[in-house]
Design an enzyme around this catalytic site. Structure first.
Site, PDB file in Angstrom:
ATOM      1  N   GLU A  52      -6.453 -12.897   5.875  1.00 38.07           N
ATOM      2  CA  GLU A  52      -7.257 -11.668   5.890  1.00 38.07           C
ATOM      3  C   GLU A  52      -8.460 -11.759   4.951  1.00 38.07           C
ATOM      4  O   GLU A  52      -8.845 -10.786   4.311  1.00 38.07           O
ATOM      5  CB  GLU A  52      -6.396 -10.470   5.527  1.00 38.07           C
ATOM      6  CG  GLU A  52      -5.522 -10.629   4.324  1.00 38.07           C
ATOM      7  CD  GLU A  52      -4.614  -9.430   4.109  1.00 38.07           C
ATOM      8  OE1 GLU A  52      -4.791  -8.387   4.768  1.00 38.07           O
ATOM      9  OE2 GLU A  52      -3.722  -9.516   3.258  1.00 38.07           O
TER      10      GLU A  52
ATOM     11  N   ASP B 118      17.893 -10.770  -1.850  1.00 37.22           N
ATOM     12  CA  ASP B 118      19.261 -10.336  -2.181  1.00 37.22           C
ATOM     13  C   ASP B 118      19.530  -8.918  -1.678  1.00 37.22           C
ATOM     14  O   ASP B 118      20.669  -8.562  -1.383  1.00 37.22           O
ATOM     15  CB  ASP B 118      19.506 -10.419  -3.691  1.00 37.22           C
ATOM     16  CG  ASP B 118      19.571 -11.862  -4.184  1.00 37.22           C
ATOM     17  OD1 ASP B 118      19.498 -12.061  -5.417  1.00 37.22           O
ATOM     18  OD2 ASP B 118      19.685 -12.770  -3.339  1.00 37.22           O
TER      19      ASP B 118
ATOM     20  N   HIS C 120       0.806  -1.227   0.000  1.00 32.18           N
ATOM     21  CA  HIS C 120       0.000   0.000   0.000  1.00 32.18           C
ATOM     22  C   HIS C 120       0.837   1.275   0.000  1.00 32.18           C
ATOM     23  O   HIS C 120       0.292   2.367  -0.154  1.00 32.18           O
ATOM     24  CB  HIS C 120      -0.948  -0.006   1.199  1.00 32.18           C
ATOM     25  CG  HIS C 120      -2.044  -1.026   1.082  1.00 32.18           C
ATOM     26  ND1 HIS C 120      -2.955  -1.037   0.049  1.00 32.18           N
ATOM     27  CD2 HIS C 120      -2.351  -2.093   1.849  1.00 32.18           C
ATOM     28  CE1 HIS C 120      -3.795  -2.059   0.208  1.00 32.18           C
ATOM     29  NE2 HIS C 120      -3.452  -2.721   1.275  1.00 32.18           N
TER      30      HIS C 120
ATOM     31  N   ARG D 292       6.836  -6.179   3.198  1.00 30.91           N
ATOM     32  CA  ARG D 292       5.629  -6.708   2.587  1.00 30.91           C
ATOM     33  C   ARG D 292       5.647  -6.394   1.098  1.00 30.91           C
ATOM     34  O   ARG D 292       5.565  -5.221   0.715  1.00 30.91           O
ATOM     35  CB  ARG D 292       4.369  -6.140   3.231  1.00 30.91           C
ATOM     36  CG  ARG D 292       3.111  -6.694   2.586  1.00 30.91           C
ATOM     37  CD  ARG D 292       1.872  -6.472   3.406  1.00 30.91           C
ATOM     38  NE  ARG D 292       1.354  -5.114   3.360  1.00 30.91           N
ATOM     39  CZ  ARG D 292       0.159  -4.777   3.858  1.00 30.91           C
ATOM     40  NH1 ARG D 292      -0.621  -5.694   4.416  1.00 30.91           N
ATOM     41  NH2 ARG D 292      -0.259  -3.505   3.808  1.00 30.91           N
TER      42      ARG D 292
ATOM     43  N   ASP E  69      -8.750  -5.835   5.820  1.00 32.87           N
ATOM     44  CA  ASP E  69      -9.171  -6.649   4.676  1.00 32.87           C
ATOM     45  C   ASP E  69     -10.076  -7.797   5.120  1.00 32.87           C
ATOM     46  O   ASP E  69     -11.011  -8.175   4.409  1.00 32.87           O
ATOM     47  CB  ASP E  69      -7.941  -7.187   3.932  1.00 32.87           C
ATOM     48  CG  ASP E  69      -7.299  -6.122   3.055  1.00 32.87           C
ATOM     49  OD1 ASP E  69      -6.061  -6.015   3.054  1.00 32.87           O
ATOM     50  OD2 ASP E  69      -8.048  -5.375   2.387  1.00 32.87           O
TER      51      ASP E  69
HETATM   52  O1  LIG Z   1      -5.905  -5.671   6.176  1.00 36.80           O
HETATM   53  C1  LIG Z   1      -5.223  -5.059   7.015  1.00 36.80           C
HETATM   54  O2  LIG Z   1      -5.664  -4.488   8.042  1.00 36.80           O
HETATM   55  C2  LIG Z   1      -3.762  -5.023   6.771  1.00 36.80           C
HETATM   56  O3  LIG Z   1      -3.200  -5.898   6.133  1.00 36.80           O
HETATM   57  C3  LIG Z   1      -3.038  -3.788   7.220  1.00 36.80           C
HETATM   58  C4  LIG Z   1      -3.345  -2.739   6.165  1.00 36.80           C
HETATM   59  O4  LIG Z   1      -3.036  -3.243   4.891  1.00 36.80           O
HETATM   60  C5  LIG Z   1      -2.545  -1.486   6.211  1.00 36.80           C
HETATM   61  O5  LIG Z   1      -3.334  -0.584   5.523  1.00 36.80           O
HETATM   62  C6  LIG Z   1      -2.225  -0.956   7.549  1.00 36.80           C
HETATM   63  O6  LIG Z   1      -2.333   0.440   7.546  1.00 36.80           O
END
Ligand SMILES: O=C(O)C(=O)C[C@H](O)[C@@H](O)CO
Length: 266
Positions: free
Chosen positions: A152, A87, A48, A73, A178
């Site tokens: 999630e 790497d 994100h 991530r 999510d």
């Molecule tokens: O779904 C979620 O909650 C996450 O995985 C964290 C968020 O993606 C992220 O926006 C945290 O700010």
């Protein structure tokens, strides 16, 4: 000389809670500033945040010799990007939206050298081996990789036992935003139904001997998650910290009361 010790992985194995912060500004300078703020880990968000490989590498570099461990991530859990990140020195990964044991097993193979995986040999070009100054890197790297997968969605929730059982998955991280969205509760990660799902995922993750992770920007919610058994948790984001601090300073100078309204997700 061996691959760098993964202090985050070691702490989880020793049962030491690890406190983290989300880094989504896409700035190595900001990551370096935050590395002095006392957090155990910093999540470099390639999903994100406005991050590309050079920027993620610079942030890994900014944390490289700091007490704050870099967790990376990627946008998706794909072998080609994991190969590059490995790497560049990433040793701890948070992979979004994992929904099956098959996906988790492929991720384990992607972060390990043969014969246990498919990671390409090229670390001699990267920070991972201290630019080829680590003679035993190839034979010691696998053990210092920490793979955390995100559950999630309802599909991931249904598959939690098979995912948590995968050898090589070190932890399960819940994405409350999510997960809520997929449960039909978009913008409401604090809903009772989401908390019930989190409780179940934590219980099954613990049953398989894996670490339990989560994130929130609400300190009261963080206390709930900690009581539920979170082994590692992010309690804020660099973006939120910047917005809140800047607006609080303005209100304080102008003598304004109240606080700005925030969106449901984060
Ligand atoms: O779904 C979620 O909650 C996450 O995985 C964290 C968020 O993606 C992220 O926006 C945290 O700010």
């Amino acid at each position: 000389m061996a691959a760098p010790k993964n202090t985050f992985k070691a702490a989880l194995r020793e049962g030491r809670f690890q406190l983290g912060l989300w880094a989504a500004l896409g700035s190595a300078y900001a990551a370096e500033i935050l590395s002095g703020s006392g957090y155990d880990w910093l999540l470099i968000d390639g999903e994100h945040g406005p991050n590309d490989m050079p920027l993620i590498s610079a942030q890994i570099g900014a944390l490289h010799r700091s007490p704050t461990h870099a967790m990376v991530r990627p946008p998706m859990g794909e072998a080609w990007i994991l190969k590059q990140l490995l790497d560049q020195g990433a040793q701890t990964f948070l992979i979004p939206m994992v929904e099956s044991a098959k996906e988790a097993e492929a991720l384990v193979r992607a972060v390990r050298y043969p014969p246990h995986g498919i990671r390409g040999v090229g670390a001699g070009l990267g920070r991972a081996s201290d630019f080829n100054r680590t003679p035993d890197y190839l034979t010691t790297a696998n053990d210092e990789i920490c793979l955390i997968v995100q559950v999630e969605s309802r599909a991931g929730l249904a598959a939690i036992d098979e995912i948590a059982a995968v050898e090589g998955v070190d932890g399960i991280f819940i994405g409350p935003s999510d997960l809520a969205a997929d449960m039909g509760l978009l913008g409401n990660p604090g809903a009772p139904e989401v908390l019930a799902a989190i409780t179940h995922i934590f219980a099954r993750t613990k049953a398989h001997g894996k670490a339990r992770g989560i994130m929130t920007v609400s300190l009261p919610q963080a206390a709930v998650y900690r009581d539920l058994g979170a082994d590692f948790m992010a309690i804020g984001t660099d973006v939120n910290c910047l917005v809140s601090a800047a607006e609080a300073l303005r209100r304080s100078f102008l003598g304004e009361e109240g606080s700005e309204k925030r969106g449901g997700g984060y």
